[in-house]
Design a protein around this motif. Structure first.
Motif, short mmCIF file in Angstrom:
data_model
loop_
_atom_site.label_atom_id
_atom_site.label_comp_id
_atom_site.label_asym_id
_atom_site.label_seq_id
_atom_site.Cartn_x
_atom_site.Cartn_y
_atom_site.Cartn_z
N ILE A 140 13.36 -7.37 4.21
CA ILE A 140 12.06 -7.79 4.72
C ILE A 140 10.93 -7.15 3.91
N LEU A 141 11.07 -5.85 3.63
CA LEU A 141 10.05 -5.17 2.82
C LEU A 141 9.97 -5.80 1.42
N LEU A 142 11.12 -6.19 0.87
CA LEU A 142 11.13 -6.82 -0.44
C LEU A 142 10.51 -8.21 -0.38
N ASP A 143 10.86 -8.99 0.64
CA ASP A 143 10.30 -10.33 0.79
C ASP A 143 8.78 -10.30 0.90
N ARG A 144 8.27 -9.27 1.56
CA ARG A 144 6.81 -9.13 1.73
C ARG A 144 6.17 -8.43 0.54
N GLN A 145 6.98 -8.11 -0.49
CA GLN A 145 6.51 -7.48 -1.73
C GLN A 145 5.86 -6.11 -1.48
N ILE A 146 6.36 -5.41 -0.45
CA ILE A 146 5.88 -4.06 -0.16
C ILE A 146 6.60 -3.06 -1.05
N ILE A 147 7.90 -3.24 -1.24
CA ILE A 147 8.66 -2.41 -2.18
C ILE A 147 9.07 -3.27 -3.36
N SER A 148 9.41 -2.63 -4.45
CA SER A 148 9.83 -3.35 -5.65
C SER A 148 11.33 -3.65 -5.60
N GLU A 153 0.86 -1.18 0.00
CA GLU A 153 0.00 0.00 0.00
C GLU A 153 0.90 1.23 0.00
N ASP A 154 0.33 2.36 -0.44
CA ASP A 154 1.12 3.59 -0.50
C ASP A 154 1.73 3.94 0.86
N TRP A 155 0.94 3.84 1.93
CA TRP A 155 1.44 4.22 3.24
C TRP A 155 2.56 3.30 3.70
N GLN A 156 2.48 2.01 3.33
CA GLN A 156 3.53 1.07 3.71
C GLN A 156 4.83 1.38 2.98
N VAL A 157 4.73 1.70 1.69
CA VAL A 157 5.92 2.03 0.90
C VAL A 157 6.56 3.30 1.43
N VAL A 158 5.73 4.33 1.67
CA VAL A 158 6.26 5.62 2.13
C VAL A 158 6.90 5.48 3.51
N LEU A 159 6.19 4.84 4.44
CA LEU A 159 6.73 4.66 5.79
C LEU A 159 7.95 3.76 5.78
N GLY A 160 7.93 2.71 4.95
CA GLY A 160 9.07 1.80 4.89
C GLY A 160 10.32 2.48 4.37
N ILE A 161 10.19 3.23 3.27
CA ILE A 161 11.35 3.94 2.72
C ILE A 161 11.80 5.04 3.68
#
Length: 409
Positions: free
Chosen positions: A355-363, A135-143
């Motif tokens: 972890i974010l990549l494994d969960r397919q949150i970021i590309s 989701e947008d919020w996950q990508v933004v917060l993760g980065i």
């Protein structure tokens, strides 16, 4: 060749090439060996050597070999994250809670906000930075959180290199980084919160609290040799439980270490254990990380994103520490020195991004940009911090805590 033989060829490449380049080029002052190994993983991955020599890549890094390497990498990085959790000293932080809270808060929030802004810019330009399940919020917060991370284990190595690890100044810096480390894993748990598994996650929290209470009463009564073995059993159990409930095994690994006290383990043995894991196992993790890099949105775009994230990360950390220095009335030069050390990314940020990549949150492209940012930020630390440390240590009050130094002025 058999899978075993190809696996050993892969290990030969992993351990020899980055080390030989690092030694022959004599770049240890600017590029720590761990960073050289990360760079080696990127170069040996599909985006560079793999693209130039696809036959080599498909022969050495065939699926069964990659699966074996990943197993070693998972266990090694779990141990490393467990050590990071173990080395947290919350009691020391509580004794200096105002100073630590102000510094850690500003050191975390300023780069976090700037990193979130950078992520919004990237998403507005191209949707390829988002993972298929993000989701947008996950990508933004993760980065954003990746820009705010401090690599605590690598910071320990840098403080050792600068000969201030056991000095008051080094302990202060570790104290600031430790609280941010807690925030990192808390934010990660929030990002990974799975409403379909919320019942499992609640069960994990309740079971973990009960198990941690029991472990804290049993471990001190064991002989130290048994504590080490029992701690590894505890680590594997926490990793499995956290992954089963939909968080991630790294969250479990950190929690497994955080509830234990470092004083239960001999300090010298722990330092040697960390060094041995870093020497013998972690290069496999760095290589497996490099195998995940992708450049499908274009090399220029990835490097541009990495530069934007580097500015947000380094600039945010330095600005946050400058604000802390003004509030706490630090000596001239202290904020800049601490800022350059705390902006070290390397290992923990790479684990976080994995972890974010494994969960397919970021590309994979976002992951590659974050990886390049982590490499650059870590390479900047020692060259820019060392001269500032020499100037600061020339001040007789440099070894005192800030409050004590203020009383002496």
């Amino acid at each position: 060749m058999s899978t075993t033989e190809v696996f050993l060829i892969a290990l030969l490449i992993i351990f020899s090439i980055p080390y030989l380049v690092w030694r022959i080029a004599r770049i240890d002052y600017y590029v720590p060996l761990v960073v050289m190994q990360i760079i080696g993983g990127v170069v040996l991955g599909p985006g560079v050597i793999g693209a130039a020599f696809p036959d080599y890549y498909s022969f050495v890094f065939r699926p069964e070999v990659v699966a074996a390497l990943n197993g070693i990498a998972w266990w090694g990085v779990m141990i490393f994250v467990w050590i990071a959790g173990l080395e947290l000293d919350l009691r020391h932080a509580w004794r200096h809670r105002y100073e630590t809270g102000v510094t850690s808060g500003l050191a975390l929030m300023v780069p976090l906000v700037l990193g979130c802004v950078a992520a919004l810019v990237l998403l507005s330009l191209d949707d390829g930075w988002r993972g298929p399940l993000g989701e947008d919020w996950q990508v933004v917060l993760g980065i954003g959180m990746a820009c705010a991370v401090t690599a605590l284990p690598i910071l320990v190595l840098f403080l050792e290199k600068l000969a201030i690890l056991r000095e008051p100044l080094g302990q202060r810096i570790l104290r600031y980084a430790s609280l941010d480390d807690i925030a990192i894993w808390g934010v990660l748990a929030l990002i990974l919160l799975d409403w379909d598994r919320i019942g499992r996650q609640a069960m994990f929290i309740m079971a973990f609290v009960a198990a941690a209470w029991l472990v804290r009463r049993v471990v001190p009564r064991l002989a130290e040799r048994d504590r080490w073995y029992g701690a590894l059993v505890w680590l594997a159990a926490c990793g499995f439980a956290a992954d089963w409930c939909g968080l991630h095994f790294m969250v479990g690994a950190f929690l497994a270490g955080a509830v234990l006290d470092a004083e239960w383990f001999d300090r010298e043995r722990m330092d040697l254990f960390r060094d041995h894991v870093l020497l013998a196992v972690m290069p496999v993790f760095f290589l497996s990380t490099g195998l995940k890099t992708q450049w499908d949105v274009g090399g220029i775009a990835v490097f541009g994103a990495a530069a934007l994230l580097l500015i947000a990360s380094v600039g945010g950390k330095l600005l946050g520490l400058w604000c802390a220095g003004r509030v706490l009335k630090w000596r001239k030069g202290e904020a800049t020195l601490i800022g350059w050390l705390l902006q070290t990314k390397a290992l923990i940020m790479i684990i976080f991004a994995n972890i974010l990549l494994d969960r397919q949150i970021i590309s994979p492209e976002s992951f590659t940009a974050l990886l390049l940012m982590a490499i650059a930020s870590t390479m900047l630390s020692i060259p820019l911090a060392a001269p500032k440390l020499r100037l600061l240590m020339a001040d007789p009050g440099a070894a005192r805590e800030p409050a004590e130094a203020n009383r002496h002025r």
